[in-house]
Enzyme design. Structure first.
Site, short mmCIF file in Angstrom:
data_model
loop_
_atom_site.label_atom_id
_atom_site.label_comp_id
_atom_site.label_asym_id
_atom_site.label_seq_id
_atom_site.Cartn_x
_atom_site.Cartn_y
_atom_site.Cartn_z
N LYS A 1 0.84 -1.20 0.00
CA LYS A 1 0.00 0.00 0.00
C LYS A 1 0.88 1.26 0.00
O LYS A 1 2.09 1.19 0.24
CB LYS A 1 -0.91 -0.05 1.23
CG LYS A 1 -1.96 -1.17 1.17
CD LYS A 1 -2.71 -1.22 2.49
CE LYS A 1 -3.93 -2.11 2.45
NZ LYS A 1 -4.63 -2.11 3.77
N TYR B 1 -12.25 -2.27 -3.00
CA TYR B 1 -12.80 -2.32 -1.65
C TYR B 1 -14.33 -2.24 -1.64
O TYR B 1 -14.92 -1.79 -0.65
CB TYR B 1 -12.18 -1.21 -0.80
CG TYR B 1 -10.75 -1.53 -0.39
CD1 TYR B 1 -10.48 -2.64 0.42
CD2 TYR B 1 -9.68 -0.76 -0.81
CE1 TYR B 1 -9.17 -2.96 0.80
CE2 TYR B 1 -8.37 -1.07 -0.42
CZ TYR B 1 -8.13 -2.17 0.38
OH TYR B 1 -6.84 -2.48 0.77
N ASN C 1 -1.69 -0.14 7.32
CA ASN C 1 -1.10 -1.44 7.70
C ASN C 1 -0.28 -2.05 6.56
O ASN C 1 -0.16 -3.25 6.46
CB ASN C 1 -2.19 -2.37 8.23
CG ASN C 1 -3.30 -2.57 7.22
OD1 ASN C 1 -3.18 -2.18 6.07
ND2 ASN C 1 -4.38 -3.20 7.65
N HIS D 1 -1.79 -5.34 1.40
CA HIS D 1 -3.09 -5.98 1.14
C HIS D 1 -2.84 -7.37 0.57
O HIS D 1 -1.91 -7.56 -0.21
CB HIS D 1 -3.90 -5.17 0.11
CG HIS D 1 -5.08 -5.95 -0.39
ND1 HIS D 1 -6.26 -6.01 0.31
CD2 HIS D 1 -5.22 -6.78 -1.45
CE1 HIS D 1 -7.09 -6.84 -0.33
NE2 HIS D 1 -6.48 -7.31 -1.40
N GLU E 1 -9.76 -9.47 -7.68
CA GLU E 1 -8.79 -8.38 -7.46
C GLU E 1 -7.69 -8.39 -8.53
O GLU E 1 -7.27 -7.33 -8.99
CB GLU E 1 -8.20 -8.49 -6.05
CG GLU E 1 -9.25 -8.20 -4.98
CD GLU E 1 -8.84 -8.57 -3.56
OE1 GLU E 1 -7.68 -9.01 -3.35
OE2 GLU E 1 -9.67 -8.40 -2.65
N1 UDP Z 1 -9.45 -0.55 7.71
C1 UDP Z 1 -9.56 0.60 8.47
N2 UDP Z 1 -10.32 0.56 9.61
C2 UDP Z 1 -10.99 -0.58 10.01
C3 UDP Z 1 -10.88 -1.72 9.22
C4 UDP Z 1 -10.09 -1.69 8.09
O1 UDP Z 1 -8.99 1.63 8.13
O2 UDP Z 1 -11.67 -0.54 11.05
C5 UDP Z 1 -8.64 -0.51 6.47
C6 UDP Z 1 -7.27 -1.19 6.61
O3 UDP Z 1 -6.34 -0.49 5.78
C7 UDP Z 1 -7.56 -2.58 6.09
C8 UDP Z 1 -8.54 -2.28 4.95
O4 UDP Z 1 -9.34 -1.22 5.44
O5 UDP Z 1 -6.40 -3.25 5.66
C9 UDP Z 1 -9.42 -3.44 4.53
O6 UDP Z 1 -10.04 -3.98 5.68
P1 UDP Z 1 -10.16 -5.56 5.89
O7 UDP Z 1 -11.03 -5.78 7.07
O8 UDP Z 1 -10.55 -6.19 4.60
O9 UDP Z 1 -8.68 -5.97 6.33
P2 UDP Z 1 -7.53 -6.79 5.55
O10 UDP Z 1 -8.18 -7.78 4.63
O11 UDP Z 1 -6.69 -5.76 4.82
O12 UDP Z 1 -6.73 -7.44 6.65
MG MG Z 2 -9.76 -7.60 3.30
#
Ligand code: UDP
Ligand code: MG
Length: 156
Positions: free
Chosen positions: A10, A50, A113, A116, A127
């Site tokens: 990211k 997303y 974080n 992805h 994706e």
């Molecule tokens: N995210 C956020 N706040 C939240 C949950 C997710 O900003 O409460 C962001 C974070 O960058 C995350 C992305 O949205 O990686 C996608 O969320 P997901 O739950 O799909 O997590 P991932 O699959 O990336 O672990």
């Molecule tokens: Mg996710």
């Protein structure tokens, strides 16, 4: 089973100069990188990527975050790579991520974080198609690890 997954470093990972370190982890594991490019995601890319989070409180910031700078988009191939690469990434919240995972090592916030990774075969297919055209994926070659494994299997 050999699978393909979509992995993205990211914008925060790119801005922090972590591209090499993150790619190295996938290379060292033995996975095959079959698609790789730096691109600045458009709003359209981000909204498609997303779509499952549309309507959630963090969605508008997520779209801003992912379009805030270039990402490194990758297609990575290997046995069980979808689930295994999620393990390598660690939990979404870095404080829940296991020691040694990418998010544990490099990220301090749930929002920013670093990485992805697709969470299922369906997400992976969807994706990959958002970020790559079929002719941008180079899978018709053999990694050294695959060569060695083939040799070993022959000699058994
Ligand atoms: N995210 C956020 N706040 C939240 C949950 C997710 O900003 O409460 C962001 C974070 O960058 C995350 C992305 O949205 O990686 C996608 O969320 P997901 O739950 O799909 O997590 P991932 O699959 O990336 O672990
Ligand atoms: Mg996710």
């Amino acid at each position: 089973m050999t699978e393909r997954t979509f992995i993205a470093i990211k914008p925060d990972g790119v801005k922090r100069n972590l591209i090499g370190r993150i790619i190295t982890r996938f290379e060292e594991k033995g996975y095959k990188i079959i698609g790789l490019k730096l691109l600045l995601p458009t709003i359209e890319h981000a909204e498609k990527h997303y779509a499952e989070h549309k309507g959630k409180p963090f969605y508008p910031r997520l779209i801003k975050y992912i379009t805030s700078g270039p990402i490194v988009a990758m297609v990575i191939e290997g046995p069980n790579v979808i689930a295994e690469s999620r393990k390598m990434m660690g939990a979404t919240k870095p404080e829940n991520a296991d020691a040694g995972t990418i998010r544990f090592e490099y990220a301090v916030s749930q929002e920013f974080n670093i990485i992805h990774g697709s969470d299922s075969p369906q997400s992976a297919e969807r994706e990959i198609a958002i970020y790559f055209k079929e002719d941008e994926i180079c899978s018709n070659w053999t990694t050294m690890l695959e060569m060695l494994m083939n040799e070993e299997q022959k000699s058994l």
